[in-house]
Scaffold this motif. Sequence first.
Motif, PDB file in Angstrom:
ATOM      1  N   GLY A  66      -7.950  -0.499  -9.204  1.00  0.00           N
ATOM      2  CA  GLY A  66      -6.833   0.234  -8.632  1.00  0.00           C
ATOM      3  C   GLY A  66      -5.852  -0.654  -7.907  1.00  0.00           C
ATOM      4  N   TYR A  84       0.222  -2.870 -13.389  1.00  0.00           N
ATOM      5  CA  TYR A  84       0.840  -1.836 -12.546  1.00  0.00           C
ATOM      6  C   TYR A  84       0.204  -1.768 -11.154  1.00  0.00           C
ATOM      7  CZ  TYR A  84       1.809   2.736 -10.605  1.00  0.00           C
ATOM      8  OH  TYR A  84       2.132   3.732  -9.754  1.00  0.00           O
ATOM      9  N   GLU A  88       1.837  -2.138  -7.243  1.00  0.00           N
ATOM     10  CA  GLU A  88       1.629  -1.176  -6.152  1.00  0.00           C
ATOM     11  C   GLU A  88       1.080  -1.873  -4.912  1.00  0.00           C
ATOM     12  OE1 GLU A  88       2.248   2.169  -5.610  1.00  0.00           O
ATOM     13  OE2 GLU A  88       3.575   1.631  -7.254  1.00  0.00           O
ATOM     14  N   ARG A 223       7.302  -0.179  -9.169  1.00  0.00           N
ATOM     15  CA  ARG A 223       8.131   0.087  -7.996  1.00  0.00           C
ATOM     16  C   ARG A 223       8.492  -1.178  -7.222  1.00  0.00           C
ATOM     17  NH1 ARG A 223       6.416   4.394  -4.029  1.00  0.00           N
ATOM     18  NH2 ARG A 223       4.477   3.249  -3.908  1.00  0.00           N
TER      19      ARG A 223
END
Lengths: 391, 344, 418, 497
Positions: A66, A84, A88, A223
């Motif tokens: 994660g 990804y 994060e 992001r």
Amino acid sequence: MITKFFIGLKKNALLPFLSFIFAFFIGGIIIVVSDPVIMGQLSSPGKFLTSAASRIGNSYLAIFQGSIYDVNLARESGFFRGFYPMSETIVTAIPLLFAGLAVALAFRSGLFNIGAQGQFIFGAIGASYVGFAYELPPLIHVPLVLIAGIVLGGLFGGFVGLLKAKTGAHEVIVTIMLNYIASLFILWLLKTQAFLREERQDPIAPEVNSSAQLPKLLGGDLRLHLGIFIALGVTWFVWWLLTRSTLGFKFRAVGANSNAARTAGISVPFVTTATMFISGGLAGLGGAVHLIGTEYALTAGIAGSIGFDAITVALLGQATPLGTLLGALLFGALQTGSRTLLSNTGTPSEIVQVIQALIVLFIATPMLLKRVFRLKNSIESKSMTAKGWNG
Amino acid sequence: MKRANKVVVAIAAASLISSVAISPAANAATKQKVCVALDTAGINDKSFNQTSYDGAKRALKAGFASSIEYLPAKSNADYAPNIKKFLDKKCTLIIGVGFLLGDAITAAAIANPSVNFALVDGWSVGKNQKGITYKTDENSFLVGYLAAGMSKTGKVATYGGIALPTVTIFMEGYAKGVQYYNDVKNTKVEVIGWNTKTKTGTFLGSFDDTTKALQTSISLEQQGADVIFPVAGGMQATTAANSLKSKKSNVIWVDAKVMDTGKQYASVTPVSALKGLAEGVLAVTKEAYEGKFTSKEYVGTLSNKGVAYAITPAWSKKIPASLQAEVRDLAAAIAAGSIDVNNA
Amino acid sequence: MAELNLVQKRKQKSIFTMLALFAIFTLVFYITSSKTEPITFGFILGDEFKLISEWSVSSRVGSGIFMLLALFGIGLSYLGFKSEKSTTLGSVIFGLGSIMSFLCWAAAGKFIPFTGLLQAALLLAVPLIFGSMSGLLCEKSGVINIAIEGQLLFSAFISAIVASLTQNLMWGLLSAPIAGALVSLILAYFAINFKVDQVIIGFVINVLVLGLTNFFYSTLLVPYDSTWNAAGSFSNIPIPILSKIPIIGPVLFNQTIIVYIMYAIVTLIQVALFKSRWGLRTRAIGELPIAADSVGIDVNKLRFRNVMLAGLVSGLGGAVFTIGAVGIFSQSMTAGAGFIALACLVFGKWSPRGALVAALFFGFANSLQSNLSISGVALPSELMLMIPYIATIIAVSGLVGRVRAPAADGIPYSRGNK
Amino acid sequence: MPLELKGISKSFGNLQANNQINLKVGKGEIHAILGENGAGKSTLMNIVYGLLQPDSGEILVDEKLVKILEPADAIKYGIGMVHQHFMLIPVFTVAENIALGREKSKFGIISFAEIKTKIKKLSDEFKFDIDPDAIIEDLPVGVQQRIEIIKALMYDAKVLILDEPTAVLTPQETDELLNVMKILKSRGTSIIFITHKLREVRAVADKITIIRLGKVVGTQLPSASQEELANLMVGREVDLAPSKAAFNPGGNVLEINDLSIFNDSGRKVVSNLSLNIRAGEILAIAGVQGNGQSELARAIVNLEKHKSGSIKLDGKEILGSTVRDSLRAGIAYIPESRELDGLISTFSITENLILDVHDLEPAASRGQLNRSYISENATTLVKEFDVRTQSIEANSSSLSGGNKQKVVLARELSREVKLVVAAQPTRGLDVGSIEFVYEKLLAERANKKAILLISSELDEVMELADRIAVIYKGEIVGVVDSDVSREKLGLMMAGIK
């Protein structure tokens, strides 16, 4: 200069690393203890050990997936998509880094700034207002927003320094109180006409104009935003300030021995005020970057627990800029990973908080690790101290 | 021989499991993965996060959803990544709990037109974001009326956690209900803790400070209130615990039925003001399951049972039957639209 | 008096400050006030002997009366100053008069249950008092205790669990101090044995406890709440006769057993600290540990013991939150009380009496805020809620100024390292 | 033999503080231990008193081998000690301090009555005049020392260790102390008397053990000559009478008028003091520690907050300006405590050498430190002031006392100054370093600088000063020339004109 920046990393890496391992070990025990199914197998040790090991293994694997690289995601949507989680992690780490630097800087002047939370909130308030109330070209708007964050956070922090310099009010008490005041103030502010959205009564400010938003770097749903460069720049700035500037020299002198500093003509009240102003400014800048980097709209919970986590981050980084950077990345990873931990294994994400506290506990206590791992004087801890009440 | 048998059984079992797992996939139209993104209060808040997720659970039971999932937020910064995570997990209906998630949900809804979104306590946007809102002033109007009717001291009270619109709407409706009672019965029951003119009232400043909640409850009693309506999430348990001890006041439960989330306090809780979060979530899930999902806002009202009040069973004999009947008639009138709680 | 020394100058300054405040208050609350609606004070809560049950007075007149009381306080201070005695009593009377005058002005036309106001103040103060006593025991012997919050939270957590599992409140009450002492053990072990910076270790303990309680709350207390989190709480035990004294009776003597224990503990600490052998030694190791060592006192052992003792005390404070009040545990329910307790300790100049007064002051400010908002004084609730925190900042910076902590507070002791 | 030490060794890191020390102290004997600062005397005594543990060696009390693991053991074996830094808690009363550790209590509550009568009794016996209810911090050092002695006697000490007891006393008080020692001796108490002052040793000791660099280098009787003792103590011929250039003062550099200083609790510590110092002159402030001289030194550089009057440097008022401005107006300040006020122990020597000029050209330009200049500066100064160190980047905490003082001197004297304020500049230094300090101060004098020397060492004051101002209770008792007699100075230090 850049090479010097990295000196000391290797020298100081062992202690944090061992702390990390040890904290995860204890965290694993807690995960197992809290699982009634596994605890029910205690009567057959073999079964118990294997299921405990796989439980712990799965949990930490989930955190890794994660926060760093997600194999499943990569399998479905390509190798790079697997990164990804790392994007994060960095996005989560950015506000932690700003606030962590704020706390670390104060530490070096012998001040314990518990008020990063409030300063962060005020920075976000300033950024939000400048961000939504004006329409300007991005090249002017973004810097203006950041300055608003620095100034508001700086004033909110500088007030603490001034109060300490003038009256001796201890910064720990004052910043705790100001944190409460800041979170009540933002609740009130969000209900005022200036901060309400059109036609809505919810306490959520309008989004900042797109001209005030930090551009995304990688596009798509990653992001990662321009804030990372600001964050790295500020990390460098704090390093420069502390080790290369005359102001930082004063800060460190007062932090290490305020009597000797005063005797040498350094004004302690000035240093106290200036430190708290800059520290508050850093936290405020963090609030601004956080707001225009990912959040866009001001809410009462804008700071989450960033201001408090920042203290742990600064402690983890032993109050050095580079250490704080690494600490922020680690915490960013743990927090990002805790989402996957919950959704994949059902382990409550609060375990991450426990692990964070344990890591800092062990880092602060090199003696303990020396004993546990039977090391001889190979570990050194930076003398990191907060001043007592009389300091 | 025995071993062989075991293997056969195991294979059979495995195929059974896989067939179960495969069958919904074969019927893709009915497969619906409902994912609930929570607010920072967490899954155990005994309030809107918990009850919203209960709606998803009920949808799962009813077969409207093939699987459900939730993610709590540690801070506001988690909203967007949590929703992102759900998109990665191929959720087909993503429900955000609380208006604070509004911006994140809207952004995701625009970027993912094929996924359905819903926002509890929030608004509709475009074609695939459905707002779920509640006219909780309707049912709190009723409990206000009931409270006024039950009060012996002529004073009833309310307090809130933080002055959010979702909180103050309860307090406003409650105070209006008391006023209506006064108008109808020509009495002068007073409301403490909320002022309908200035829109100010008594708040704790948080949803977790139990000491302050306890002190506020006691202070309200000392001011003479004998019915207290706490609109502060889990803090209502504090007020009820105090009432159990002091025997000076009764409590009106909020959000869910007291029998479901606070059984031990039933003896001091005559009535609950229900906010049908679970019903709302269930209704939206059903709509999507049946392929009728639109962005038309779901508004929970008395008429669609999205909001309601529930007399605690133990109290049904203690509350005067006439009062209960009046409230029932009032409810019908509001549901029918003949009484507007805002101008009553 | 030819020349004033600094202490006298400070006193002189404070008298001038009081006069200036008096002028401002009189102007605002009395002279320019146009509020004539009566304010009603209620004095009766339960079945105490009645003196007066209610007292109604015109807002403006009431403000005037209490400003006169404030003036009397200033006069008293001046007399004390002239005769070179303490001016404390005078300032306290001035403070009380001013607050009451403000109350008359702010709550015009409203009802203030005065006894209730005090009762609520005590209620809010009790955990703070326990907390600050814990801080005091540590810091008087030279160990800074930032971990009060953690001690309170953990013992609230444990006492709720134990009382739930045993379905016996007394077991819960017994387990609370042990839980507090467990947290203290970490503080003592790391601060005294490993000489880790005490402020840092205290902070880390708070984070650790918060994480642990949150974790087990989600994994145990929520899924199995009927066995793990259904403690119930103590009822009040009115003390015969005493509880019937008007005003203070129901405030002080109709309380749970934990509050009575608190009275005992505060008294005990106040007496023991200044009169007993233990107290003398404790103060000694907090001021100049090497001096204590040189007469054969084992500094670190006594420090360790005192930190453990502090854990016991704050453990009881933690029990107040659960089995002393609500009966169940909820996440981060201490809501920062440990930090406020710390502020009370500093505000109270590291004396038991001072910390007690500070905690009561904070409780009063908090209770005043609630009561004003309940009475319907129309100010935004958020701004009203700030009052206690602003008051604390003013108190710490203005009234207390540069206070002296015990000289060795926060400095680990080891022999032969100069 | 009440106390015997055999082969005591103790080292701190690389420093061998005690090396195979043997010592025998007879009953009723005053045994002086003579050695210069840093010779290892205090370490040895802290071992005897249980505050330190020896690496090897044995301690015998009354011919029996004992283990002294902590002070409680020492007390048990009848060993008492009056420490150089008093072990008295400043905010406690006399009775509380004396009671500490041996409290008599009923149900845990201390009864002070008995202790107070005992204090009175002992106090009368030695004519000490002590009020058991006085607060320690209000008492002069001389009285505090008496309280320490009483404290030790209360434990019925058979062996009493006095660690540098005369450092804080006037000559008259010293004589009184020596008398007390004789009384104790006549009652059978053995005394270990630690000092580096030859005169006192010869006046009172029965036996003298001399320690140098952690080793016993000789045992002598008091009949030995001063020179003999001094040579043993230092290991070479010492001449602490430095050569002074002719006294040829210029105009007034420092003028202090009507200066009063208050401490934080509002007590007046210096009252209405007036002084002047001329260029090329050393003015010494003599006085017993704690009479306001430290505050006076600090006030000149504006480190004291509460003060009134006037301080003029070269005719310009500097009172009330900041510390920084005072230093930059041309004052070099050598603070009393190198460790607390002079140096930052976690800073390198390089950094310590620019503490006061770090933001001035050439050490810095436009807010940024000039690192090459700074390290050049350090290299030069370390050479010039003969600072013995492994590296200029070493932390100042790694230096010995003498070298620390050299760093302070190097920093302060390398600036352009008009006035040097030197507070206790030789305290705790070995003879070599003392010589070095004297040399530097006299060089400044020869350079026409004004020098304010604050010292409690009478010999130093008389040797260096051109004029001596004696301070007592914050007031100047009188200003005399340096050829004044010791007796006269002593009387003045006791406040008698």
